[in-house]
Design a protein around this motif. Structure first.
Motif, PDB file in Angstrom:
ATOM      1  N   ASP A  72       0.821  -1.220   0.000  1.00 10.36           N
ATOM      2  CA  ASP A  72       0.000   0.000   0.000  1.00 10.36           C
ATOM      3  C   ASP A  72       0.851   1.264   0.000  1.00 10.36           C
ATOM      4  O   ASP A  72       0.476   2.275  -0.604  1.00 10.36           O
ATOM      5  CB  ASP A  72      -0.919   0.023   1.229  1.00 10.36           C
ATOM      6  N   GLN A  73       1.991   1.222   0.694  1.00  9.63           N
ATOM      7  CA  GLN A  73       2.794   2.437   0.864  1.00  9.63           C
ATOM      8  C   GLN A  73       3.928   2.577  -0.143  1.00  9.63           C
ATOM      9  O   GLN A  73       4.550   3.634  -0.242  1.00  9.63           O
ATOM     10  CB  GLN A  73       3.356   2.462   2.290  1.00  9.63           C
ATOM     11  N   ALA A  74       4.200   1.533  -0.902  1.00  5.22           N
ATOM     12  CA  ALA A  74       5.321   1.564  -1.855  1.00  5.22           C
ATOM     13  C   ALA A  74       5.023   2.522  -3.009  1.00  5.22           C
ATOM     14  O   ALA A  74       3.870   2.637  -3.453  1.00  5.22           O
ATOM     15  CB  ALA A  74       5.573   0.163  -2.406  1.00  5.22           C
ATOM     16  N   GLU A  76       5.002   3.670  -6.982  1.00  2.00           N
ATOM     17  CA  GLU A  76       4.474   2.853  -8.079  1.00  2.00           C
ATOM     18  C   GLU A  76       5.516   1.978  -8.748  1.00  2.00           C
ATOM     19  O   GLU A  76       5.170   0.963  -9.350  1.00  2.00           O
ATOM     20  CB  GLU A  76       3.778   3.725  -9.120  1.00  2.00           C
ATOM     21  N   GLU A  77       6.794   2.304  -8.615  1.00  2.00           N
ATOM     22  CA  GLU A  77       7.822   1.476  -9.256  1.00  2.00           C
ATOM     23  C   GLU A  77       8.231   0.267  -8.412  1.00  2.00           C
ATOM     24  O   GLU A  77       9.044  -0.547  -8.836  1.00  2.00           O
ATOM     25  CB  GLU A  77       9.065   2.313  -9.591  1.00  2.00           C
ATOM     26  N   LEU A  78       7.643   0.135  -7.211  1.00  2.00           N
ATOM     27  CA  LEU A  78       7.947  -0.992  -6.331  1.00  2.00           C
ATOM     28  C   LEU A  78       6.667  -1.717  -5.926  1.00  2.00           C
ATOM     29  O   LEU A  78       5.585  -1.136  -5.949  1.00  2.00           O
ATOM     30  CB  LEU A  78       8.680  -0.519  -5.073  1.00  2.00           C
ATOM     31  N   ALA A  79       6.806  -2.990  -5.546  1.00  2.00           N
ATOM     32  CA  ALA A  79       5.663  -3.779  -5.083  1.00  2.00           C
ATOM     33  C   ALA A  79       6.145  -4.757  -4.021  1.00  2.00           C
ATOM     34  O   ALA A  79       7.285  -5.230  -4.061  1.00  2.00           O
ATOM     35  CB  ALA A  79       5.026  -4.535  -6.245  1.00  2.00           C
ATOM     36  N   ALA A  80       5.271  -5.065  -3.071  1.00  2.00           N
ATOM     37  CA  ALA A  80       5.582  -6.049  -2.037  1.00  2.00           C
ATOM     38  C   ALA A  80       4.996  -7.393  -2.431  1.00  2.00           C
ATOM     39  O   ALA A  80       3.865  -7.472  -2.910  1.00  2.00           O
ATOM     40  CB  ALA A  80       5.020  -5.599  -0.698  1.00  2.00           C
ATOM     41  N   VAL A  81       5.789  -8.446  -2.241  1.00  2.00           N
ATOM     42  CA  VAL A  81       5.354  -9.811  -2.531  1.00  2.00           C
ATOM     43  C   VAL A  81       5.740 -10.692  -1.344  1.00  2.00           C
ATOM     44  O   VAL A  81       6.621 -10.342  -0.561  1.00  2.00           O
ATOM     45  CB  VAL A  81       6.000 -10.362  -3.830  1.00  2.00           C
ATOM     46  N   ASP A  82       5.068 -11.826  -1.223  1.00  2.00           N
ATOM     47  CA  ASP A  82       5.444 -12.748  -0.152  1.00  2.00           C
ATOM     48  C   ASP A  82       5.768 -14.114  -0.726  1.00  2.00           C
ATOM     49  O   ASP A  82       5.272 -14.502  -1.776  1.00  2.00           O
ATOM     50  CB  ASP A  82       4.327 -12.852   0.895  1.00  2.00           C
ATOM     51  N   PRO A  96      12.464 -15.419   1.057  1.00  2.00           N
ATOM     52  CA  PRO A  96      12.105 -14.493   2.138  1.00  2.00           C
ATOM     53  C   PRO A  96      10.597 -14.506   2.382  1.00  2.00           C
ATOM     54  O   PRO A  96       9.810 -14.762   1.471  1.00  2.00           O
ATOM     55  CB  PRO A  96      12.547 -13.124   1.607  1.00  2.00           C
ATOM     56  N   ASP A  97      10.213 -14.203   3.607  1.00  2.00           N
ATOM     57  CA  ASP A  97       8.784 -14.142   3.912  1.00  2.00           C
ATOM     58  C   ASP A  97       8.108 -13.010   3.162  1.00  2.00           C
ATOM     59  O   ASP A  97       7.003 -13.167   2.641  1.00  2.00           O
ATOM     60  CB  ASP A  97       8.585 -13.982   5.422  1.00  2.00           C
ATOM     61  N   VAL A  98       8.769 -11.858   3.088  1.00  2.00           N
ATOM     62  CA  VAL A  98       8.245 -10.699   2.355  1.00  2.00           C
ATOM     63  C   VAL A  98       9.412 -10.040   1.639  1.00  2.00           C
ATOM     64  O   VAL A  98      10.522  -9.985   2.170  1.00  2.00           O
ATOM     65  CB  VAL A  98       7.580  -9.671   3.305  1.00  2.00           C
ATOM     66  N   SER A  99       9.161  -9.548   0.445  1.00  2.00           N
ATOM     67  CA  SER A  99      10.175  -8.794  -0.299  1.00  2.00           C
ATOM     68  C   SER A  99       9.521  -7.580  -0.944  1.00  2.00           C
ATOM     69  O   SER A  99       8.347  -7.631  -1.318  1.00  2.00           O
ATOM     70  CB  SER A  99      10.802  -9.641  -1.416  1.00  2.00           C
ATOM     71  N   VAL A 100      10.284  -6.525  -1.074  1.00  2.00           N
ATOM     72  CA  VAL A 100       9.861  -5.386  -1.892  1.00  2.00           C
ATOM     73  C   VAL A 100      10.747  -5.409  -3.122  1.00  2.00           C
ATOM     74  O   VAL A 100      11.979  -5.361  -3.015  1.00  2.00           O
ATOM     75  CB  VAL A 100       9.995  -4.050  -1.139  1.00  2.00           C
ATOM     76  N   VAL A 101      10.111  -5.518  -4.289  1.00  2.00           N
ATOM     77  CA  VAL A 101      10.836  -5.707  -5.545  1.00  2.00           C
ATOM     78  C   VAL A 101      10.363  -4.687  -6.575  1.00  2.00           C
ATOM     79  O   VAL A 101       9.352  -4.005  -6.387  1.00  2.00           O
ATOM     80  CB  VAL A 101      10.632  -7.138  -6.097  1.00  2.00           C
ATOM     81  N   PRO A 191       9.239   6.081   2.528  1.00  2.00           N
ATOM     82  CA  PRO A 191       8.572   6.355   3.808  1.00  2.00           C
ATOM     83  C   PRO A 191       7.563   5.262   4.164  1.00  2.00           C
ATOM     84  O   PRO A 191       6.663   4.956   3.387  1.00  2.00           O
ATOM     85  CB  PRO A 191       7.870   7.704   3.557  1.00  2.00           C
ATOM     86  N   ILE A 192       7.760   4.666   5.333  1.00  2.00           N
ATOM     87  CA  ILE A 192       6.925   3.542   5.769  1.00  2.00           C
ATOM     88  C   ILE A 192       6.430   3.827   7.177  1.00  2.00           C
ATOM     89  O   ILE A 192       7.202   4.264   8.046  1.00  2.00           O
ATOM     90  CB  ILE A 192       7.732   2.218   5.759  1.00  2.00           C
ATOM     91  N   ASP A 193       5.138   3.573   7.419  1.00  2.00           N
ATOM     92  CA  ASP A 193       4.541   3.748   8.728  1.00  2.00           C
ATOM     93  C   ASP A 193       3.581   2.577   8.949  1.00  2.00           C
ATOM     94  O   ASP A 193       2.588   2.451   8.236  1.00  2.00           O
ATOM     95  CB  ASP A 193       3.810   5.086   8.813  1.00  2.00           C
ATOM     96  N   ILE A 194       3.894   1.705   9.915  1.00  2.00           N
ATOM     97  CA  ILE A 194       3.113   0.495  10.130  1.00  2.00           C
ATOM     98  C   ILE A 194       2.780   0.335  11.609  1.00  2.00           C
ATOM     99  O   ILE A 194       3.664   0.392  12.461  1.00  2.00           O
ATOM    100  CB  ILE A 194       3.867  -0.765   9.650  1.00  2.00           C
ATOM    101  N   ASP A 195       1.506   0.121  11.890  1.00  2.00           N
ATOM    102  CA  ASP A 195       1.054  -0.202  13.250  1.00  2.00           C
ATOM    103  C   ASP A 195       1.255  -1.702  13.423  1.00  2.00           C
ATOM    104  O   ASP A 195       0.471  -2.509  12.906  1.00  2.00           O
ATOM    105  CB  ASP A 195      -0.411   0.180  13.406  1.00  2.00           C
ATOM    106  N   LEU A 196       2.284  -2.085  14.142  1.00  2.00           N
ATOM    107  CA  LEU A 196       2.635  -3.500  14.288  1.00  2.00           C
ATOM    108  C   LEU A 196       1.628  -4.263  15.139  1.00  2.00           C
ATOM    109  O   LEU A 196       1.536  -5.480  15.042  1.00  2.00           O
ATOM    110  CB  LEU A 196       4.032  -3.636  14.894  1.00  2.00           C
ATOM    111  N   ASP A 197       0.903  -3.569  15.982  1.00  2.00           N
ATOM    112  CA  ASP A 197      -0.059  -4.229  16.853  1.00  2.00           C
ATOM    113  C   ASP A 197      -1.464  -4.231  16.258  1.00  2.00           C
ATOM    114  O   ASP A 197      -2.420  -4.595  16.934  1.00  2.00           O
ATOM    115  CB  ASP A 197      -0.090  -3.547  18.219  1.00  2.00           C
ATOM    116  N   ALA A 198      -1.584  -3.831  14.995  1.00  2.00           N
ATOM    117  CA  ALA A 198      -2.924  -3.768  14.377  1.00  2.00           C
ATOM    118  C   ALA A 198      -3.574  -5.128  14.403  1.00  2.00           C
ATOM    119  O   ALA A 198      -2.928  -6.130  14.122  1.00  2.00           O
ATOM    120  CB  ALA A 198      -2.810  -3.251  12.951  1.00  2.00           C
TER     121      ALA A 198
END
Length: 198
Positions: A72-74, A76-82, A96-101, A191-198
């Motif tokens: 959601d926060q990446a 447009e030239e990047l995407a997160a995959v798992d 990896p469990d998650v990657s930004v590519v 720039p990344i902002d994540i509520d880890l306890d969500a």
């Protein structure tokens, strides 16, 4: 029930030169005794096939949270995959469990792995059986391949703790830039902002 000796009789033998990263694309669909998707969760670490154990709910929850938040926060030239392999070398292909590519690479539905040049961030969610690999082996190999950012996620009393690392171009190793509890805010790789306890 099949005993170990008869199961080993049907176990896929490594080629004479040992397992390579490209061999993962040629493994059979079924296991030695006809188990479906037997090789679905396997990685190659320093030439050895490593089978990943069943994941706990914490692991699954963190992978989903981080993949969705990063995507959601990446830009447009990047995407997160798992759960997609990264081919680090001839005998090294971790998952990896998650990657930004690169978004262009993520859009290719025929891909079975990404290259280090296409990867900006890798995230490993530590499980009891993967502690040593996730804390030592994999970070060393990711840094060696030049992947600029690495996060390690661990559970402390059932709550996530994220260890954020950045590659030092002068030394070629990761430096710890922060330990995040409850909330994660970082400026890189974007720039990344994540509520880890969500």
């Amino acid at each position: 029930m099949t005993d170990v000796s008869s199961a080993l009789e049907y176990w896929p033998s490594p080629p004479p030169w040992g397992w390579t990263a490209d061999d993962l694309d040629r493994l059979p669909a079924e296991g030695p005794n006809g188990e479906p998707d037997f090789f679905e969760h396997v990685e190659l670490i320093d030439g050895a096939l490593v089978f990943m154990s069943p994941r706990k709910r914490f692991h699954q929850r963190m992978v989903r949270l981080l993949t969705e938040a990063l995507d959601d926060q990446a830009p447009e030239e990047l995407a997160a995959v798992d759960q997609m392999d990264v081919k680090l070398g001839h005998r090294m292909r971790p998952c990896p469990d998650v990657s930004v590519v690169a978004a262009r690479a993520a859009a290719d539905d025929e891909r079975t792995f990404y290259t280090p040049a296409e990867v900006r961030l890798v995230v490993e969610v530590v499980s009891p059986e993967s502690e040593d690999r996730d804390r030592k082996t994999k970070p060393f190999r990711y840094a060696e391949a030049g992947i600029p950012h690495f996060w390690r996620v661990e559970s402390k009393d059932g709550r996530p703790v994220v260890y954020v690392h950045e590659l030092d171009p002068a030394t070629g190793v990761y430096g710890l830039t922060g330990i995040h509890h409850g909330h994660l805010t970082v400026p890189v790789p974007f720039p990344i902002d994540i509520d880890l306890d969500a």
